[in-house]
Design an enzyme around this catalytic site. Structure first.
Site, mmCIF file in Angstrom:
data_model
loop_
_atom_site.group_PDB
_atom_site.id
_atom_site.type_symbol
_atom_site.label_atom_id
_atom_site.label_comp_id
_atom_site.label_asym_id
_atom_site.label_seq_id
_atom_site.Cartn_x
_atom_site.Cartn_y
_atom_site.Cartn_z
ATOM 1 N N TRP A 159 1.898 1.822 18.043
ATOM 2 C CA TRP A 159 0.742 1.771 17.139
ATOM 3 C C TRP A 159 0.979 0.877 15.928
ATOM 4 C CZ3 TRP A 159 2.678 2.982 12.527
ATOM 5 C CH2 TRP A 159 3.802 3.822 12.485
ATOM 6 N N ASN A 160 2.233 0.509 15.645
ATOM 7 C CA ASN A 160 2.487 -0.143 14.349
ATOM 8 C C ASN A 160 2.069 -1.608 14.305
ATOM 9 O OD1 ASN A 160 4.668 -0.740 16.066
ATOM 10 N ND2 ASN A 160 5.928 -1.313 14.320
ATOM 11 N N LYS A 183 -1.691 -0.728 28.257
ATOM 12 C CA LYS A 183 -2.160 0.511 27.633
ATOM 13 C C LYS A 183 -2.279 0.284 26.136
ATOM 14 C CE LYS A 183 0.348 4.274 26.437
ATOM 15 N NZ LYS A 183 -0.206 4.520 25.087
ATOM 16 N N GLY A 235 8.571 0.339 21.797
ATOM 17 C CA GLY A 235 8.387 1.633 21.141
ATOM 18 C C GLY A 235 9.726 2.220 20.748
ATOM 19 N N GLU A 257 11.987 -3.076 24.140
ATOM 20 C CA GLU A 257 12.053 -3.560 22.751
ATOM 21 C C GLU A 257 11.924 -2.318 21.879
ATOM 22 O OE1 GLU A 257 12.369 -6.631 21.535
ATOM 23 O OE2 GLU A 257 12.343 -7.647 23.463
ATOM 24 N N LEU A 258 13.021 -1.898 21.258
ATOM 25 C CA LEU A 258 13.019 -0.593 20.595
ATOM 26 C C LEU A 258 13.195 -0.726 19.087
ATOM 27 C CD1 LEU A 258 15.151 1.204 23.331
ATOM 28 C CD2 LEU A 258 12.668 0.894 23.216
ATOM 29 N N CYS A 291 9.536 -2.766 13.232
ATOM 30 C CA CYS A 291 10.780 -2.473 13.953
ATOM 31 C C CYS A 291 11.960 -3.281 13.425
ATOM 32 C CB CYS A 291 10.589 -2.760 15.431
ATOM 33 S SG CYS A 291 10.056 -4.442 15.743
ATOM 34 N N GLU A 391 16.417 5.365 11.833
ATOM 35 C CA GLU A 391 15.227 4.591 11.487
ATOM 36 C C GLU A 391 14.284 5.501 10.699
ATOM 37 O OE1 GLU A 391 12.718 3.504 14.849
ATOM 38 O OE2 GLU A 391 12.522 1.476 14.037
HETATM 39 P P1 NAD Z 1 6.562 5.704 20.742
HETATM 40 O O1 NAD Z 1 7.797 5.494 21.526
HETATM 41 O O2 NAD Z 1 6.214 7.065 20.281
HETATM 42 O O3 NAD Z 1 5.286 5.200 21.568
HETATM 43 C C1 NAD Z 1 5.207 3.891 22.078
HETATM 44 C C2 NAD Z 1 4.211 3.869 23.213
HETATM 45 O O4 NAD Z 1 4.724 4.640 24.298
HETATM 46 C C3 NAD Z 1 2.843 4.469 22.873
HETATM 47 O O5 NAD Z 1 1.857 3.655 23.445
HETATM 48 C C4 NAD Z 1 2.888 5.839 23.546
HETATM 49 O O6 NAD Z 1 1.617 6.312 23.919
HETATM 50 C C5 NAD Z 1 3.737 5.544 24.778
HETATM 51 N N1 NAD Z 1 4.411 6.705 25.357
HETATM 52 C C6 NAD Z 1 4.791 7.848 24.740
HETATM 53 N N2 NAD Z 1 5.432 8.664 25.613
HETATM 54 C C7 NAD Z 1 5.452 8.025 26.812
HETATM 55 C C8 NAD Z 1 5.983 8.335 28.092
HETATM 56 N N3 NAD Z 1 6.619 9.497 28.305
HETATM 57 N N4 NAD Z 1 5.846 7.430 29.083
HETATM 58 C C9 NAD Z 1 5.221 6.243 28.870
HETATM 59 N N5 NAD Z 1 4.698 5.896 27.666
HETATM 60 C C10 NAD Z 1 4.804 6.767 26.644
HETATM 61 O O7 NAD Z 1 6.669 4.691 19.535
HETATM 62 P P2 NAD Z 1 5.664 4.521 18.320
HETATM 63 O O8 NAD Z 1 5.829 5.669 17.398
HETATM 64 O O9 NAD Z 1 4.314 4.200 18.842
HETATM 65 O O10 NAD Z 1 6.238 3.182 17.655
HETATM 66 C C11 NAD Z 1 7.285 3.186 16.766
HETATM 67 C C12 NAD Z 1 8.574 2.760 17.412
HETATM 68 O O11 NAD Z 1 8.403 1.510 18.087
HETATM 69 C C13 NAD Z 1 9.653 2.521 16.396
HETATM 70 O O12 NAD Z 1 10.869 3.031 16.851
HETATM 71 C C14 NAD Z 1 9.699 1.000 16.303
HETATM 72 O O13 NAD Z 1 10.903 0.505 15.801
HETATM 73 C C15 NAD Z 1 9.437 0.605 17.699
HETATM 74 N N6 NAD Z 1 8.960 -0.795 17.803
HETATM 75 C C16 NAD Z 1 9.772 -1.758 18.357
HETATM 76 C C17 NAD Z 1 9.358 -3.083 18.406
HETATM 77 C C18 NAD Z 1 10.239 -4.172 18.962
HETATM 78 O O14 NAD Z 1 9.729 -5.235 19.295
HETATM 79 N N7 NAD Z 1 11.540 -3.994 19.079
HETATM 80 C C19 NAD Z 1 8.108 -3.431 17.913
HETATM 81 C C20 NAD Z 1 7.309 -2.443 17.357
HETATM 82 C C21 NAD Z 1 7.757 -1.110 17.316
#
Ligand code: NAD
Length: 490
Positions: A159-160, A183, A235, A257-258, A291, A391
Site C-alpha cells: 500500500w505504501n 492485485k 511487501g 522485494e522486501l 522500503c 523496520e
Molecule cells: P504486506 O506484506 O503486509 O502486504 C503486501 C501485499 O501482500 C499486499 O497487497 C497484501 O494484500 C498481500 N498479502 C498479504 N498476505 C498475503 C498472502 N498470505 N499471500 C499473498 N499476498 C498477501 O506489506 P505492506 O504492509 O503492504 O507493505 C509494507 C512492506 O513492504 C514493508 O516491509 C516495506 O519495506 C515493503 N516494501 C518493499 C519494497 C521494495 O521494493 N523492496 C517496496 C515497497 C514496500
C-alpha cells in the site's frame, strides 16, 4: 476541525478489469477504505475473490500466445504510447495517490511521470530481446541461448507506493512478452485501478493486463494458482514467508522485494548541510513509509552533536499536515494500528536509553482525526536495540555515533536487512571502499533517492529479498533461459 477528505467522484470505480472488461464489483468481501488524513471512510469496495482470480488468470492465458508472438517493435510502440498517456495523466493521478494512502499531493505528478519513464525505458528493451551463441566444447555443434517470457506473471504490491511498485514490475514483465495479473492492495487501491484503465485506453490487447483488487486471500489465490507462472512480490518479510510456503506446493518462482533498515553513514569529511538534508529524507519520503528510506543514521563522533542539531533544526521546518495542501511536505501514516506500532517502538527505544530529540507524539488540533506523527529523531540508540534493528515504517530516524570507518562498516552491515545504504563523504577513495564493503543491493554516495530510476537495478540482499527490478537485470527477472544445442557432426 480536520483536513480535506478525498472526493469519491474523482476516484476510479472498477476494482476488477478482466479480459479488458471493467467490472464494478468483485465477488469477495466488502472493504471500507479509510483515508489516513482524516480517519474517515472514502468508499466501499467489493473486493475480488478466488473465483475472480480464476477468471483473470484465464483471460491472461488466453491473451498470452498472441502477446508473446507480437513483434518487438509493436510491443515497443504500445509501451511508448502508454508512457505518453501516463505522462498526460500525471496531474490527474496525483489526487488519487493522495486519496489512497495520504502521500503528499505535490509529489503526485512526479509519480505519474516516473511511471511513464519506466514504460519508456523498458519499451527500449522490448525491441531488443536478443539471445547469444556459445562457442562449444567437445565436438562440432551450434549452440545458442534465447530469452523467453515466463507466460503469466502475478504481481502483488504493498500500500505504501502501489503505482511505483506496480510499474516497476509491470514494465519489464510486459517488455519481455509476459501477460499480467495484478492485485491492487485494498488499503490503497486507486492508483493501480486507474493504471490498468490507462493501459487499456492506450490500446493494449484485452487480457494482457488483468486487475483484481483485494487483500491477503486474493494474493494467496494468485500464488497457488496453477495458471500463474511466476509471482513478483513487493511487501513485508512476514508475508513473503507465507508466500514462499504457499509457492512451495507448486515450486513456483517468486521474486521478492522486501523491507529494509538502510544505514546512512555520515563521515566527518561530508558536506554536513547536504548530509543532514538527505538524512532527513529517510523520515520524510513516503511519510516515512518507504522500503529503502535511510532510517539508521551512523554519524562520526567528531561531528555527531552538530549533525544532530542540524537534522532537528531542519526537521522543524518540514510542514506536516493536510496532504492535499500544496505547502505540505509530509502526511500521515497509513492507519491507527501503524501509529500505535510506531509509537510503541519509540517508547521502548526511549525506555532502553535512547535520547528523543524531536517528535514522538501524535499531532493534535486539526491533525487529530488523522494519523499524524511528526519527524521523530532518537539519538544514542544502542545498535542491538529493537528500534535500531527492526523496520519501523514511520517517520522515525535512529542515530548512533561511530569512531572509525571500520566500526561504521561493521555497524551498517550488522543487520538482517540489506536493501539500501547511503554514504556521505567527500573522500572519493573512502566512498568506493565503503560502498564495496556494504552488504546491500543499492548504495548511494552523497544521494538520497536519486538512484530510484528505471535504468538501474534495484533490490535487496539478505532478508530484503532477491532478484532485481530496473535495468537489464530487471528485464531478465521476467525471462526464462532456453539453450539449444544443434549437433553438427556428420
Ligand atoms: P504486506 O506484506 O503486509 O502486504 C503486501 C501485499 O501482500 C499486499 O497487497 C497484501 O494484500 C498481500 N498479502 C498479504 N498476505 C498475503 C498472502 N498470505 N499471500 C499473498 N499476498 C498477501 O506489506 P505492506 O504492509 O503492504 O507493505 C509494507 C512492506 O513492504 C514493508 O516491509 C516495506 O519495506 C515493503 N516494501 C518493499 C519494497 C521494495 O521494493 N523492496 C517496496 C515497497 C514496500
Amino acid at each position: 476541525m480536520g483536513f480535506q477528505h478525498p472526493s469519491r467522484e474523482a476516484l476510479p470505480r472498477h476494482p476488477l478489469i478482466i479480459g479488458g472488461t471493467r467490472e464494478a464489483a468483485g465477488h469477495g468481501a466488502r472493504h471500507a477504505h479509510v483515508y489516513p488524513g482524516t480517519g474517515g471512510i472514502t468508499a466501499e469496495i467489493a473486493l475480488a475473490d478466488a473465483g475472480d482470480v480464476d477468471r483473470a488468470v484465464a483471460a491472461a492465458r488466453a491473451a498470452a500466445p498472441a502477446w508473446r508472438a507480437l513483434p518487438g517493435d509493436q510491443r515497443r510502440n504500445l509501451m511508448l504510447k502508454l508512457a505518453e498517456r501516463m505522462e498526460a495523466e500525471a496531474q490527474a493521478l496525483a489526487p488519487m495517490l493522495t486519496a489512497e494512502n495520504g502521500s503528499i499531493l505535490i509529489a503526485g505528478p512526479h509519480m505519474g511521470a516516473d511511471a511513464a519513464q519506466k514504460f519508456r525505458y523498458f519499451a527500449g528493451w522490448a525491441d531488443k530481446i536478443e539471445g547469444r551463441t556459445i562457442a562449444t566444447w567437445g565436438g562440432p555443434a551450434h549452440d545458442y541461448v534465447s530469452y523467453e517470457p515466463w507466460g503469466v506473471v502475478g504481481i502483488i504490491v504493498p500500500w505504501n507506493g502501489p503505482l511505483f511498485a506496480a510499474t516497476m514490475v509491470m514494465a519489464p514483465a510486459l517488455a519481455a512478452g509476459n501477460c499480467v495479473v495484478i492485485k491492487s492492495p485494498e488499503l490503497a487501491p486507486w492508483s493501480v485501478m486507474r493504471l490498468v484503465e490507462i493501459i487499456h485506453e492506450a490500446g493494449f490487447p484485452a487480457g494482457v493486463v488483468n486487475l483484481v483488487t483485494g487483500g491477503a486471500d486474493v494474493g494467496a489465490a494468485m500464488v497457488s494458482h496453477p495458471g500463474i507462472d511466476k509471482i513478483e512480490f513487493i511487501g513485508s518479510g512476514a508475508t513473503a514467508r507465507k508466500i514462499l510456503a504457499n509457492a512451495a506446493q507448486s515450486l513456483k518462482p517468486v521474486g521478492l522485494e522486501l523491507g529494509g533498515k538502510s544505514a546512512v553513514l555520515v563521515f566527518a569529511d561530508a558536506d554536513l548541510q547536504a548530509a543532514a538534508r538527505r538524512g532527513l529524507s529517510g523520515a520524510v519520503s513516503a511519510n516515512g513509509q518507504g522500503c529503502v528510506n535511510g532510517t539508521r543514521l551512523l554519524v562520526e563522533r567528531s561531528i555527531y552533536e552538530p549533525y544532530l542539531q542540524m537534522l532537528c533544526t531542519m526537521a522543524g521546518h518540514v510542514k506536516v499536515g493536510d496532504p492535499f495542501a500544496m505547502d505540505c511536505f509530509m502526511g500521515p501514516v497509513i492507519s491507527q494500528n501503524a501509529l500505535d506500532r510506531i509509537q510503541g517502538m519509540v517508547r521502548r527505544g526511549r525506555d532502553g536509553g535512547a535520547r528523543l530529540l524531536c517528535g514522538g507524539e501524535r499531532l493534535g488540533g486539526d491533525h487529530a482525526p488523522g494519523y499524524f506523527l511528526p519527524i521523530t529523531v532518537l539519538a544514542d540508540v544502542a545498535p542491538d536495540s529493537e528500534i535500531a534493528r527492526d523496520e519501523v515504517f514511520g517517520p522515525v530516524l535512529v542515530v548512533t555515533p561511530f569512531d572509525s570507518e571500520e566500526e561504521a562498516i561493521g555497524q551498517a552491515n550488522d543487520s538482517s536487512y540489506g536493501l539500501g545504504a547511503y554514504i556521505h563523504t567527500q573522500n572519493l577513495a573512502r566512498a568506493h571502499r565503503v560502498a564495496g564493503a556494504m552488504q546491500a543491493g543499492q548504495i548511494q554516495v552523497n544521494g538520497s533517492g536519486e538512484a530510484m530510476t528505471p535504468c538501474v537495478p534495484f533490490g535487496g540482499m539478505k532478508q530484503s529479498g532477491h532478484g532485481r527490478l530496473g535495468g537489464l537485470e530487471g528485464l531478465r527477472e521476467f525471462q526464462q533461459v532456453k539453450n539449444v544445442w544443434v549437433n553438427l557432426a556428420a
